[in-house]
Motif scaffolding. Structure first.
Motif, short mmCIF file in Angstrom:
data_model
loop_
_atom_site.label_atom_id
_atom_site.label_comp_id
_atom_site.label_asym_id
_atom_site.label_seq_id
_atom_site.Cartn_x
_atom_site.Cartn_y
_atom_site.Cartn_z
N ARG A 21 22.00 20.33 86.76
CA ARG A 21 22.96 21.34 87.24
C ARG A 21 23.38 22.26 86.08
O ARG A 21 23.49 23.47 86.26
CB ARG A 21 24.18 20.66 87.87
CG ARG A 21 23.91 20.14 89.28
CD ARG A 21 25.17 19.67 89.95
NE ARG A 21 25.56 18.32 89.56
CZ ARG A 21 25.02 17.20 90.04
NH1 ARG A 21 24.08 17.28 90.94
NH2 ARG A 21 25.43 16.03 89.64
N ARG A 22 23.58 21.69 84.91
CA ARG A 22 23.93 22.51 83.74
C ARG A 22 22.79 23.46 83.39
O ARG A 22 23.01 24.62 83.07
CB ARG A 22 24.24 21.61 82.53
CG ARG A 22 25.60 20.96 82.60
CD ARG A 22 25.95 20.13 81.37
NE ARG A 22 25.69 20.84 80.14
CZ ARG A 22 25.11 20.30 79.07
NH1 ARG A 22 24.69 19.06 79.09
NH2 ARG A 22 24.93 21.01 77.97
N LEU A 23 21.57 22.94 83.46
CA LEU A 23 20.41 23.77 83.16
C LEU A 23 20.31 24.95 84.13
O LEU A 23 20.12 26.09 83.72
CB LEU A 23 19.12 22.94 83.20
CG LEU A 23 17.81 23.71 83.04
CD1 LEU A 23 17.75 24.38 81.67
CD2 LEU A 23 16.64 22.79 83.24
N LEU A 54 15.85 30.32 74.08
CA LEU A 54 16.90 30.19 73.06
C LEU A 54 18.28 30.37 73.67
O LEU A 54 19.23 29.63 73.34
CB LEU A 54 16.67 31.18 71.93
CG LEU A 54 15.49 30.89 71.00
CD1 LEU A 54 15.27 32.05 70.04
CD2 LEU A 54 15.69 29.59 70.24
N ASP A 55 18.43 31.35 74.58
CA ASP A 55 19.70 31.56 75.27
C ASP A 55 20.08 30.33 76.11
O ASP A 55 21.23 29.91 76.13
CB ASP A 55 19.63 32.79 76.19
CG ASP A 55 19.58 34.10 75.43
OD1 ASP A 55 19.88 34.11 74.20
OD2 ASP A 55 19.23 35.13 76.04
N ILE A 56 19.09 29.74 76.78
CA ILE A 56 19.35 28.56 77.60
C ILE A 56 19.76 27.39 76.71
O ILE A 56 20.71 26.67 77.01
CB ILE A 56 18.10 28.21 78.46
CG1 ILE A 56 17.91 29.28 79.53
CG2 ILE A 56 18.25 26.82 79.09
CD1 ILE A 56 16.58 29.19 80.26
N ARG A 57 19.03 27.19 75.61
CA ARG A 57 19.37 26.09 74.69
C ARG A 57 20.78 26.28 74.14
O ARG A 57 21.53 25.31 74.02
CB ARG A 57 18.36 26.02 73.56
CG ARG A 57 17.00 25.49 74.01
CD ARG A 57 16.08 25.30 72.86
NE ARG A 57 16.55 24.12 72.12
CZ ARG A 57 15.96 23.68 71.03
NH1 ARG A 57 14.92 24.31 70.55
NH2 ARG A 57 16.41 22.62 70.42
N GLU A 58 21.13 27.51 73.79
CA GLU A 58 22.48 27.78 73.27
C GLU A 58 23.52 27.47 74.33
O GLU A 58 24.55 26.84 74.04
CB GLU A 58 22.59 29.23 72.83
CG GLU A 58 23.94 29.58 72.23
CD GLU A 58 24.01 31.04 71.80
OE1 GLU A 58 25.11 31.61 71.94
OE2 GLU A 58 23.00 31.59 71.34
N CYS A 59 23.27 27.88 75.55
CA CYS A 59 24.18 27.61 76.66
C CYS A 59 24.37 26.11 76.86
O CYS A 59 25.47 25.64 77.13
CB CYS A 59 23.64 28.26 77.94
SG CYS A 59 24.58 27.90 79.42
N LEU A 60 23.28 25.35 76.69
CA LEU A 60 23.34 23.89 76.86
C LEU A 60 23.94 23.19 75.65
O LEU A 60 24.21 22.00 75.69
CB LEU A 60 21.93 23.34 77.12
CG LEU A 60 21.31 23.70 78.46
CD1 LEU A 60 19.85 23.28 78.51
CD2 LEU A 60 22.09 23.07 79.60
N GLY A 61 24.08 23.94 74.56
CA GLY A 61 24.64 23.34 73.36
C GLY A 61 23.63 22.53 72.58
O GLY A 61 23.99 21.59 71.88
N LEU A 62 22.35 22.90 72.68
CA LEU A 62 21.31 22.15 71.96
C LEU A 62 20.97 22.79 70.63
O LEU A 62 21.11 23.92 70.39
CB LEU A 62 20.03 22.08 72.83
CG LEU A 62 20.20 21.39 74.15
CD1 LEU A 62 18.91 21.44 74.93
CD2 LEU A 62 20.61 19.94 73.96
#
Length: 181
Positions: free
Chosen positions: A123-125, A173-181
């Motif tokens: 859901r976060r993804l 990269l935007d998705i990883r940043e949003c996920l906090g990875l």
């Protein structure tokens, strides 16, 4: 679900031949990788074969994994995804009689695996993908959900392949940043 740091540790142990670590890695990641492969191949029998080949490659290549370049699940998903795409590309036209799955009607409710995959993490993804521009959302979904090649994406979006690669990389990269990875 194990943390990325725990997965890195397991891959390191697998690189040294630790079978118990390999079993833990398998249990922790199989559902995700199977989901990736099944969405591309849409056939359980082929997906199971690809998963088996993926884990053989993980076992043999664990020493080459570099956590500075990608997360463990991204590395493993890339192995699985690439193998699944190879199969799709090699697949020839088959008649409907040779593809009994083509005759099956979709169920009204999702199968147990699909329900189990809809975790908080998923859901976060999806929320993070939803924050991308509409064109980038389509690009990411076509690439990682439908298994489109960079060349197919370049044609669809009327852009050079290298531009598509850049868009995908920036989107990820935007998705990883949003996920906090």
């Amino acid at each position: 679900m194990l943390t990325p740091a725990e997965l890195v540790g397991l891959i390191g142990a697998v690189a040294k031949g630790d079978q118990a670590a390999f079993e833990r890695l398998y249990v922790a990641t199989r559902a995700k990788l199977y989901g990736v492969v099944l969405r591309i191949l849409r056939r359980q029998d082929l997906a199971e074969e690809v998963i088996q080949e993926t884990y053989v490659k993980v076992w043999n290549s664990a020493g080459q994994f570099n956590p500075a370049l990608s997360s463990p699940i991204t590395w493993m998903a890339s192995i699985a995804r690439n193998r699944a795409i190879d199969i799709v590309r090699k697949k020839t036209e088959v008649s409907i009689e040779e593809e009994p799955q083509a005759m099956e009607v979709a169920a009204d409710s999702p199968d147990p695996l699909a329900r189990r995959e809809m975790t908080e993490e998923l859901r976060r993804l999806l929320e993070c993908v939803g924050r991308l521009e509409p064109d980038r959302q389509r690009l990411v979904l076509l690439a990682y959900y439908n298994g489109w090649s960079r060349e197919q994406l370049a044609e669809k979006f009327s852009a050079p392949v290298n531009t598509v690669k850049t868009w995908l990389r920036r989107s990820m990269l935007d998705i990883r940043e949003c996920l906090g990875l």
